[in-house]
Write a protein that holds these residues in place. Structure first.
Motif, mmCIF file in Angstrom:
data_model
loop_
_atom_site.group_PDB
_atom_site.id
_atom_site.type_symbol
_atom_site.label_atom_id
_atom_site.label_comp_id
_atom_site.label_asym_id
_atom_site.label_seq_id
_atom_site.Cartn_x
_atom_site.Cartn_y
_atom_site.Cartn_z
ATOM 1 N N LEU A 69 -8.830 45.582 -21.262
ATOM 2 C CA LEU A 69 -10.274 45.727 -21.459
ATOM 3 C C LEU A 69 -10.557 46.266 -22.856
ATOM 4 O O LEU A 69 -11.456 45.772 -23.556
ATOM 5 C CB LEU A 69 -10.863 46.655 -20.400
ATOM 6 C CG LEU A 69 -12.339 47.045 -20.578
ATOM 7 C CD1 LEU A 69 -13.233 45.810 -20.611
ATOM 8 C CD2 LEU A 69 -12.779 48.008 -19.478
ATOM 9 N N GLY A 70 -9.795 47.279 -23.276
ATOM 10 C CA GLY A 70 -10.014 47.850 -24.603
ATOM 11 C C GLY A 70 -9.817 46.825 -25.711
ATOM 12 O O GLY A 70 -10.633 46.726 -26.632
ATOM 13 N N GLU A 71 -8.755 46.047 -25.623
ATOM 14 C CA GLU A 71 -8.509 45.017 -26.638
ATOM 15 C C GLU A 71 -9.599 43.957 -26.627
ATOM 16 O O GLU A 71 -10.010 43.448 -27.681
ATOM 17 C CB GLU A 71 -7.144 44.375 -26.413
ATOM 18 C CG GLU A 71 -5.968 45.282 -26.747
ATOM 19 C CD GLU A 71 -4.638 44.542 -26.675
ATOM 20 O OE1 GLU A 71 -4.465 43.584 -27.445
ATOM 21 O OE2 GLU A 71 -3.806 44.921 -25.839
ATOM 22 N N SER A 72 -10.078 43.612 -25.441
ATOM 23 C CA SER A 72 -11.158 42.622 -25.343
ATOM 24 C C SER A 72 -12.418 43.129 -26.029
ATOM 25 O O SER A 72 -13.129 42.367 -26.709
ATOM 26 C CB SER A 72 -11.447 42.316 -23.874
ATOM 27 O OG SER A 72 -10.348 41.680 -23.257
ATOM 28 N N LEU A 73 -12.714 44.407 -25.865
ATOM 29 C CA LEU A 73 -13.901 44.977 -26.511
ATOM 30 C C LEU A 73 -13.736 45.008 -28.026
ATOM 31 O O LEU A 73 -14.710 44.793 -28.771
ATOM 32 C CB LEU A 73 -14.167 46.381 -25.972
ATOM 33 C CG LEU A 73 -14.605 46.474 -24.509
ATOM 34 C CD1 LEU A 73 -14.818 47.929 -24.104
ATOM 35 C CD2 LEU A 73 -15.865 45.658 -24.253
ATOM 36 N N GLU A 74 -12.521 45.256 -28.496
ATOM 37 C CA GLU A 74 -12.282 45.224 -29.940
ATOM 38 C C GLU A 74 -12.528 43.824 -30.505
ATOM 39 O O GLU A 74 -13.145 43.665 -31.570
ATOM 40 C CB GLU A 74 -10.854 45.677 -30.245
ATOM 41 C CG GLU A 74 -10.609 47.153 -29.978
ATOM 42 C CD GLU A 74 -9.152 47.535 -30.151
ATOM 43 O OE1 GLU A 74 -8.314 46.615 -30.354
ATOM 44 O OE2 GLU A 74 -8.836 48.735 -30.073
#
Length: 370
Positions: free
Chosen positions: A97-102
């Motif tokens: 999820l964090g990488e997707s938001l980045e």
């Protein structure tokens, strides 16, 4: 700016939003990078999965668009919190999820004007900073130690079993025994429906369960109407509605019923009501208060457009506008951003605030939000 109103006759139109208006293009750009960075995604989901990812990212973009438009990073942070719980329920790691938001941040910021890009980075940045500490689960809303907690549990269990007759009997028996309708609304219906929403978010139940519970509760609320309409009339009129596109109507219906119990004549317009229809109803019913609900953050701009339309169309006599719903609970001053006169966190508070808003001695209409 989003939420402005085009002058002149004809339908009210919400002005362009640089993110929402291009969300299809932006979503595909984000997903293309995701699938390139994580080749296992295509192997796992295939082309159908890619399209589902585009749809999911499109929702991320709608929430980001509203957070950026209102300069409210907290809106996107809380959306990320909701998604984290959702993803935990289906086994997607937090890191993904964090990488997707980045990726989302970088794609959008590169394709919008500099001022919007700065807000994008601020909104996504706050979500990313908070993400590690955000919970992976939400505490239950139905608790045995709460007022009428056992009744709420039995009511919820009946709904999840598809037994609307049992659910109705539980409530009507308590009403006949002297339990106040307002208590049934606040301590049975509200926590039970919130808990059912939590169970859907964690994938413990299906959306069909949630829809059945909502429809059954609305029907059961109708069985309580003889008590709701028994209050002495006070000659005060209000209009209650969900903004266009908003399908979550049960909260604003509860608000309208609380006004009825306080002696007001409520005119409940239901879900997904067009702006022009709301304006017409306010004028036709000579409403002293307009109560508007938005449960979805992506609809905040439409609330602003409605309020602007009411003020423009009704000239010198627009009623105070009271707003409520999930996004307004998250950001304390969001009601000011959309131009409302006050915000109410719940049905009981809505009536009390409305009474203050229309009081002749009220020095400041916005004081109702205190």
């Amino acid at each position: 700016m989003p939420g402005t109103v085009q002058p002149g006759p004809g339908p009210i139109r919400i002005a362009s939003n640089p993110i929402a208006d291009r969300r299809g293009e932006l979503a595909r750009a984000v997903v293309a990078i995701q699938f390139e960075r994580w080749p296992a995604l295509y192997a796992r989901y295939g082309e159908a999965g890619r399209e589902r990812c585009v749809e999911d990212v499109g929702f991320h973009l709608l929430y980001l668009a509203e957070a950026v438009a209102t300069d409210s990073p907290a809106l996107f942070r809380e959306y990320a919190a909701w998604v984290k719980v959702l993803f935990a329920g289906i086994g997607i790691p937090d890191g993904e999820l964090g990488e997707s938001l980045e990726i989302l941040r970088d794609v959008v910021a590169a394709r919008v004007d500099p001022a919007t890009a700065e807000r994008v980075r601020a909104c996504v940045g706050e979500a990313l900073a908070a993400l590690p500490g955000l919970p992976r689960e939400v505490p239950p809303f139905v608790r045995p130690d709460a007022p009428h907690g056992r009744l709420a549990r039995s009511y919820m269990d009946a709904l999840l079993a598809g037994d609307r007759r049992r659910a109705a009997a539980l409530v009507t028996e308590q009403a006949a025994a002297g339990v106040r309708v307002s208590d049934l609304y606040l301590h049975v219906f509200q926590p039970a429906l919130r808990e059912i929403g939590r169970l859907w978010q964690t994938r413990a139940i299906t959306v069909a369960h949630e829809h059945f519970a909502t429809a059954a509760t609305q029907a059961i609320m109708g069985q309580l109407y003889p008590a709701i309409f028994a209050a002495k009339r006070r000659g005060l009129s209000m209009v209650a509605a969900c903004i266009s596109g908003e399908q979550h109507e049960i909260g604003i219906r509860m608000v309208a019923d609380f006004f009825e119990m306080a002696g007001w004549d409520s005119h409940y317009l239901g879900a997904n009501t067009p702006v022009n229809s709301i304006v017409h109803a306010v004028r036709e019913r000579d409403a002293r208060i307009l109560a508007v609900s938005a449960t979805i953050t992506a609809h905040v701009g439409r609330v602003a457009a409605l309020i602007a339309a009411v003020r423009a169309e009704l000239g010198e006599r627009p009623p105070p506008v009271l707003v409520g719903g999930y996004p307004f609970n998250l950001v304390p001053d969001l009601w000011r951003t959309v131009g409302a006169d006050a915000f109410a966190p719940g049905a009981a508070e809505a009536v009390a605030i409305a009474e203050r808003l229309i009081a002749p001695a009220a020095p400041d209409r916005a004081a109702g939000a205190a």
